[in-house]
Design a protein around this motif. Structure first.
Motif, PDB file in Angstrom:
ATOM      1  N   ALA A  52       0.840  -1.203   0.000  1.00  0.00           N
ATOM      2  CA  ALA A  52       0.000   0.000   0.000  1.00  0.00           C
ATOM      3  C   ALA A  52       0.871   1.247   0.000  1.00  0.00           C
ATOM      4  CB  ALA A  52      -0.927  -0.017   1.203  1.00  0.00           C
ATOM      5  N   GLU A  53       1.972   1.191   0.726  1.00  0.00           N
ATOM      6  CA  GLU A  53       2.890   2.336   0.777  1.00  0.00           C
ATOM      7  C   GLU A  53       3.503   2.595  -0.593  1.00  0.00           C
ATOM      8  OE1 GLU A  53       7.183   3.380   2.750  1.00  0.00           O
ATOM      9  OE2 GLU A  53       5.778   2.243   3.966  1.00  0.00           O
ATOM     10  N   HIS A  54       3.915   1.530  -1.265  1.00  0.00           N
ATOM     11  CA  HIS A  54       4.491   1.638  -2.617  1.00  0.00           C
ATOM     12  C   HIS A  54       3.458   2.223  -3.578  1.00  0.00           C
ATOM     13  CE1 HIS A  54       6.846   0.483  -6.147  1.00  0.00           C
ATOM     14  NE2 HIS A  54       5.718   0.025  -6.653  1.00  0.00           N
ATOM     15  N   SER A  55       2.242   1.724  -3.508  1.00  0.00           N
ATOM     16  CA  SER A  55       1.167   2.199  -4.377  1.00  0.00           C
ATOM     17  C   SER A  55       0.863   3.679  -4.131  1.00  0.00           C
ATOM     18  CB  SER A  55      -0.085   1.360  -4.165  1.00  0.00           C
ATOM     19  OG  SER A  55      -1.124   1.803  -4.987  1.00  0.00           O
ATOM     20  N   THR A  56       0.826   4.062  -2.869  1.00  0.00           N
ATOM     21  CA  THR A  56       0.570   5.461  -2.518  1.00  0.00           C
ATOM     22  C   THR A  56       1.677   6.350  -3.049  1.00  0.00           C
ATOM     23  OG1 THR A  56      -0.640   4.823  -0.531  1.00  0.00           O
ATOM     24  CG2 THR A  56       0.249   7.057  -0.588  1.00  0.00           C
TER      25      THR A  56
END
Length: 86
Positions: free
Chosen positions: A3-7
């Motif tokens: 999720a952090e990478h996607s954000t």
């Protein structure tokens, strides 16, 4: 993809679009989208390598200045009656 990478990917993409869209407004959408995706991927890659953790606008600023420099002679040569501009 976390999720952090996607954000982070979305943040970088949005920043690049915001900076380049005015300059590339006449580009075909497919060409612009491909450039944005490539710049996003490269930015994220080097951000990870440098462990900077934040998007550095200086790289985009250099790219924008290069685009402007490329377009300026092109526009002066084409003139106002160029059908591609309308």
């Amino acid at each position: 993809m976390t999720a952090e990478h996607s954000t982070r990917l979305n943040e970088i993409r949005a920043a690049i679009i915001a900076r380049l869209q005015p300059i590339c407004a006449h580009w075909p959408p497919e060409m612009f989208d491909a450039m944005v995706e490539r710049l996003t991927a490269v930015t994220l890659k080097y951000e990870r390598l440098g462990s900077a953790g934040a998007y550095d606008r200086r790289g985009t600023e250099r790219f924008i200045n290069d685009l402007k420099a490329t377009l300026e002679p092109d526009e002066s040569v084409r003139g106002e009656d160029d059908p591609e501009r309308h």
